[in-house]
Write a protein that holds these residues in place. Structure first.
Motif, PDB file in Angstrom:
ATOM      1  N   GLU A  86       0.826  -1.203   0.000  1.00 48.92           N
ATOM      2  CA  GLU A  86       0.000   0.000   0.000  1.00 48.92           C
ATOM      3  C   GLU A  86       0.861   1.254   0.000  1.00 48.92           C
ATOM      4  O   GLU A  86       0.532   2.238  -0.678  1.00 48.92           O
ATOM      5  N   THR A  87       1.976   1.238   0.721  1.00 46.70           N
ATOM      6  CA  THR A  87       2.895   2.374   0.683  1.00 46.70           C
ATOM      7  C   THR A  87       3.466   2.561  -0.717  1.00 46.70           C
ATOM      8  O   THR A  87       3.550   3.693  -1.219  1.00 46.70           O
ATOM      9  N   TYR A  88       3.855   1.465  -1.348  1.00 51.33           N
ATOM     10  CA  TYR A  88       4.379   1.537  -2.713  1.00 51.33           C
ATOM     11  C   TYR A  88       3.301   2.033  -3.676  1.00 51.33           C
ATOM     12  O   TYR A  88       3.580   2.849  -4.569  1.00 51.33           O
ATOM     13  N   ARG A  89       2.073   1.563  -3.506  1.00 50.96           N
ATOM     14  CA  ARG A  89       0.983   2.004  -4.378  1.00 50.96           C
ATOM     15  C   ARG A  89       0.742   3.502  -4.228  1.00 50.96           C
ATOM     16  O   ARG A  89       0.549   4.224  -5.227  1.00 50.96           O
ATOM     17  N   ALA A  90       0.728   3.985  -2.981  1.00 52.69           N
ATOM     18  CA  ALA A  90       0.494   5.408  -2.753  1.00 52.69           C
ATOM     19  C   ALA A  90       1.613   6.253  -3.357  1.00 52.69           C
ATOM     20  O   ALA A  90       1.362   7.316  -3.933  1.00 52.69           O
ATOM     21  N   ASP A  91       2.858   5.797  -3.230  1.00 51.59           N
ATOM     22  CA  ASP A  91       3.975   6.531  -3.835  1.00 51.59           C
ATOM     23  C   ASP A  91       3.851   6.556  -5.356  1.00 51.59           C
ATOM     24  O   ASP A  91       4.092   7.588  -6.003  1.00 51.59           O
ATOM     25  N   THR A  92       3.495   5.410  -5.940  1.00 51.49           N
ATOM     26  CA  THR A  92       3.339   5.353  -7.395  1.00 51.49           C
ATOM     27  C   THR A  92       2.203   6.251  -7.851  1.00 51.49           C
ATOM     28  O   THR A  92       2.293   6.919  -8.893  1.00 51.49           O
ATOM     29  N   ARG A 421       9.093  11.524   3.067  1.00 53.94           N
ATOM     30  CA  ARG A 421       8.380  10.803   4.119  1.00 53.94           C
ATOM     31  C   ARG A 421       9.286  10.533   5.310  1.00 53.94           C
ATOM     32  O   ARG A 421       8.866  10.661   6.467  1.00 53.94           O
ATOM     33  N   LYS A 422      10.531  10.165   5.028  1.00 57.76           N
ATOM     34  CA  LYS A 422      11.475   9.935   6.118  1.00 57.76           C
ATOM     35  C   LYS A 422      11.724  11.220   6.904  1.00 57.76           C
ATOM     36  O   LYS A 422      11.812  11.206   8.136  1.00 57.76           O
ATOM     37  N   ALA A 423      11.832  12.353   6.186  1.00 57.22           N
ATOM     38  CA  ALA A 423      12.032  13.634   6.867  1.00 57.22           C
ATOM     39  C   ALA A 423      10.828  13.980   7.732  1.00 57.22           C
ATOM     40  O   ALA A 423      10.976  14.497   8.854  1.00 57.22           O
ATOM     41  N   TYR A 424       9.637  13.687   7.258  1.00 61.51           N
ATOM     42  CA  TYR A 424       8.421  13.952   8.044  1.00 61.51           C
ATOM     43  C   TYR A 424       8.398  13.101   9.309  1.00 61.51           C
ATOM     44  O   TYR A 424       8.034  13.577  10.391  1.00 61.51           O
ATOM     45  N   GLN A 425       8.770  11.821   9.173  1.00 62.42           N
ATOM     46  CA  GLN A 425       8.778  10.946  10.344  1.00 62.42           C
ATOM     47  C   GLN A 425       9.803  11.394  11.375  1.00 62.42           C
ATOM     48  O   GLN A 425       9.609  11.206  12.577  1.00 62.42           O
ATOM     49  N   PRO A 433      15.125  17.285   3.147  1.00 63.50           N
ATOM     50  CA  PRO A 433      15.205  15.911   3.658  1.00 63.50           C
ATOM     51  C   PRO A 433      16.637  15.425   3.686  1.00 63.50           C
ATOM     52  O   PRO A 433      17.449  15.756   2.829  1.00 63.50           O
ATOM     53  N   GLY A 434      16.926  14.649   4.699  1.00 60.55           N
ATOM     54  CA  GLY A 434      18.269  14.093   4.810  1.00 60.55           C
ATOM     55  C   GLY A 434      19.277  15.033   5.438  1.00 60.55           C
ATOM     56  O   GLY A 434      20.472  14.738   5.466  1.00 60.55           O
ATOM     57  N   HIS A 435      18.808  16.168   5.955  1.00 63.70           N
ATOM     58  CA  HIS A 435      19.742  17.112   6.568  1.00 63.70           C
ATOM     59  C   HIS A 435      20.324  16.504   7.834  1.00 63.70           C
ATOM     60  O   HIS A 435      19.605  15.970   8.676  1.00 63.70           O
ATOM     61  N   THR A 436      21.599  16.542   7.967  1.00 63.30           N
ATOM     62  CA  THR A 436      22.290  15.983   9.126  1.00 63.30           C
ATOM     63  C   THR A 436      22.513  17.071  10.168  1.00 63.30           C
ATOM     64  O   THR A 436      23.147  18.089   9.876  1.00 63.30           O
TER      65      THR A 436
END
Length: 493
Positions: A86-92, A421-425, A433-436
Motif C-alpha cells: 500500500e505504501t508503494y501504491r500510494a507513492d506510485t 516521508r522519512k524527513a516527516y517521520q 530531507p536528509g539534513h544531518t
C-alpha cells in the motif's frame, strides 16, 4: 482459523502489548515496520575507536524488544505484504499524478500537454477461455465456431458457456497441446526490449516531424506491467508530449502546437504496429521467435485541466493514476500463480502437473536449461547472460523487467518521495530531507565509530507481534477508506 486458535492469538497479542508497555516500549515501537507482515530483523553493534584506549563495543539492539530492530520488508506485492504494498501504491500514485496535473517539481502547465493512455498487449499464442461483455451489457458466449470445431489433438476448440468474472477457467488454454507455451515464455522474456524498441521508433518519427517544423519536442512516460489471466504481461502507459529547451534540459515546457495530439496518436499507432524483431537463435528454435505487439492496442486521450482537481489535489474526473498504481503492486497472482523463485525440485514437481500454470513454468525452466554441449567457460557465461535468465525468472513466467518504470523527466522519483516521508517521520522540514544535524558531542571529535548491521532473520518472533502487526495494518486500511469516503462526500456536495 478455528475459534480456539483465534482466542489464543488474541491472548498472546494482549500479553505482548502488556509486556512491551511494562518495559517502557510502545507496541508500535518500529513505526516503519509496525504493520509489515514480514519485517526484517537486524542486530546493530557499534565499535568506538579512539587514541586513548582500547576499542569499546556497544550492542545497540540488546536493549530493544527481542534484542533486534525490525525493518519493513518494503515488498511491493500485495499478496506478500499488504501494508508495504500500500505504501508503494500510494507513492506510485503520487508519482503518476504529478506527471498528469503538476506538483512535486512538475509545473501545472502539464495539464495542457497532449497526453495519451496507451495499452499494449501480447499476440495470441493459442485459444483461451475469455469473458466478453457486449454493448448491451450481456456476456457473450466464450468461443463460438461454425467450422473446424475440433483441433488436431481431437479436442473441442469451441466453448459456448458465458463465464462469470470469478470463473477459474478464464485464461486457461482450451487445448494445452495447441497452445504455444514456449513462444509465450520468450515473449514475456523480451517484453521489456520490445517496449524499448517501440519508444525508439516513436521518438524517431517525432524527431523527424519536429525537424521538418523547426521545433524541438520529447516524450515523457510512466508505465506499469500487468499480467493477464492467460499469463502474459501487457503494458499500460501514460505518454506525454513535452517541449525541449536545449539550454535547460530538465525544464518541462509546453510543446509547439504544430505537433498536434492527432499527429502524436498516429505515431503511437504506427510504432505499435511496425515494431518487431526476431530473437537470437535457441536450440529449440534455430530461427528465433518473432516478438511483436498483439492486435489489441488501445490509445485513449487524457484531457485534464487545473479545474479537474479539487483543493486537496485529488483527481476527480479520471482514475488513470490510481489504475496504474494499483497494478504496480501485483505480480503473477492474476495468472493463478504465487511468485516464488523456482528450484530444480520445484520445477520437476510442476513438470509432473498438467495445468496451464504448470506448463508455463515448465516452458520457462526448460528453455533456460543450458545444453550439455555448451560446456566451455565462454559458452557457459554467454548462456547465463542470455537464455539462462529464463530459469531465474521462471517464477514470473519469463518476465524479468520492472513493473513500474518512467522516463527521467516525467515527474518526481520514488527516492524523492521516500526522502520526504522519512524527513516527516523524523520531524525535519520536508524542504531539506536528509539534513544531518550538527554534532553536539564536541569531546568525541577524535573518535571513530564503526556500525555493524547483522541479519537476524525475517518475520515476527511471536504470534502476538504478528497479530499486533495485522491489527495495525487493518486499522490503517480502515482509516484510509474512511478518509476516501469523506473526500468523495465533500466533492459530491
Amino acid at each position: 482459523m478455528s475459534r480456539a486458535a483465534a482466542k489464543a492469538h488474541s491472548r498472546q497479542a494482549v500479553a505482548r502489548t502488556h509486556e512491551l508497555a511494562t518495559a517502557g516500549f510502545s507496541p508500535n515501537r518500529a513505526p516503519s515496520a509496525a504493520a509489515c507482515s514480514n519485517p526484517v530483523r537486524l542486530r546493530l553493534t557499534a565499535t568506538w575507536h579512539n587514541d586513548h584506549g582500547p576499542a569499546e563495543i556497544e550492542r545497540i539492539t540488546d536493549g530493544m524488544p527481542d534484542g533486534v530492530m525490525y525493518v519493513a520488508c518494503k515488498n511491493r506485492r500485495a499478496s506478500v505484504c499488504p501494508a508495504c504494498a500500500e505504501t508503494y501504491r500510494a507513492d506510485t500514485y503520487q508519482l503518476v499524478k504529478a506527471g498528469l496535473v503538476g506538483g512535486k517539481g512538475v509545473p501545472d502547465t502539464v495539464t495542457e500537454h497532449p497526453c495519451f493512455f496507451v495499452t499494449l498487449t501480447a499476440p495470441a499464442f493459442g485459444p483461451v477461455h475469455t469473458r466478453v461483455v457486449g454493448s448491451n451489457g450481456r456476456v457473450r458466449p466464450c468461443r463460438t465456431r461454425r467450422l473446424g470445431t475440433v483441433c488436431e489433438h481431437g479436442r473441442q476448440v469451441m466453448c459456448l458457456q458465458r463465464h462469470a468474472e470469478d470463473d477459474p477457467r478464464l485464461g486457461e488454454a482450451i487445448c494445452r497441446d495447441c497452445y504455444d507455451y514456449q513462444h509465450q515464455a520468450v515473449w514475456n522474456f523480451h517484453a521489456g526490449e520490445l517496449w524499448r524498441r517501440t519508444t525508439i521508433t516513436l521518438n524517431r518519427k517525432l524527431r523527424q516531424a519536429a525537424t521538418e517544423r523547426g521545433v524541438k519536442v520529447r516524450l515523457s512516460y510512466a508505465k506499469v506491467a500487468e499480467y493477464q489471466r492467460r499469463g502474459v504481461v501487457h503494458f499500460h502507459a501514460l505518454v506525454r508530449l513535452d517541449g525541449y529547451d536545449p539550454d535547460d534540459r530538465d525544464r518541462i515546457i509546453p510543446p509547439d502546437p504544430s505537433i498536434t495530439p492527432e499527429l502524436l496518436r498516429s505515431y503511437l499507432e504506427h510504432a505499435a504496429t511496425v515494431t518487431r524483431f526476431t530473437t537470437a537463435p535457441h536450440p529449440k528454435n534455430r530461427l528465433g521467435w518473432v516478438i511483436r505487439w498483439g492486435q489489441q492496442v488501445d490509445i485513449r486521450p487524457v484531457r485534464l485541466t487545473p479545474t479537474d482537481c479539487d483543493d486537496r489535489g485529488t483527481l476527480t474526473t479520471t482514475a488513470v493514476a490510481a489504475y496504474l498504481a494499483k497494478y504496480a503492486t501485483k505480480a503473477t497472482e492474476q495468472a493463478g500463480h504465487v511468485s516464488r523463485r523456482l528450484t530444480a525440485a520445484s520445477a520437476a514437481f510442476y513438470g509432473e502437473q498438467d495445468t496451464h500454470q504448470a506448463r508455463q513454468l515448465t516452458a520457462c525452466w526448460q528453455l533456460g536449461q543450458r545444453p550439455f554441449y555448451r560446456d566451455t567457460n565462454a559458452e557457459r557465461d554467454d548462456w547465463a547472460e542470455s537464455w539462462g535468465k529464463l530459469q531465474k525468472w521462471a517464477h514470473m513466467l519469463g518476465f524479468g523487467g520492472h513493473f513500474s518504470t518512467k522516463s527521467r523527466r516525467y515527474s518526481t522519483t520514488l527516492t524523492a518521495l521516500r526522502a520526504v516521508r522519512k524527513a516527516y517521520q523524523r520531524g525535519e522540514p520536508p524542504e531539506h530531507p536528509g539534513h544531518t544535524p550538527a554534532d553536539l558531542d564536541l569531546t568525541g571529535d577524535d573518535a571513530t565509530v564503526t556500525l555493524n548491521w547483522l541479519f537476524d532473520g525475517v518475520g515476527w518472533l511471536t504470534i502476538g507481534d504478528a497479530a499486533l502487526a495485522n491489527t495495525a495494518a487493518a486499522k490503517a486500511r480502515e482509516r484510509r477508506q474512511v478518509a476516501k469516503e469523506e473526500v468523495e462526500e465533500a466533492i459530491a456536495k
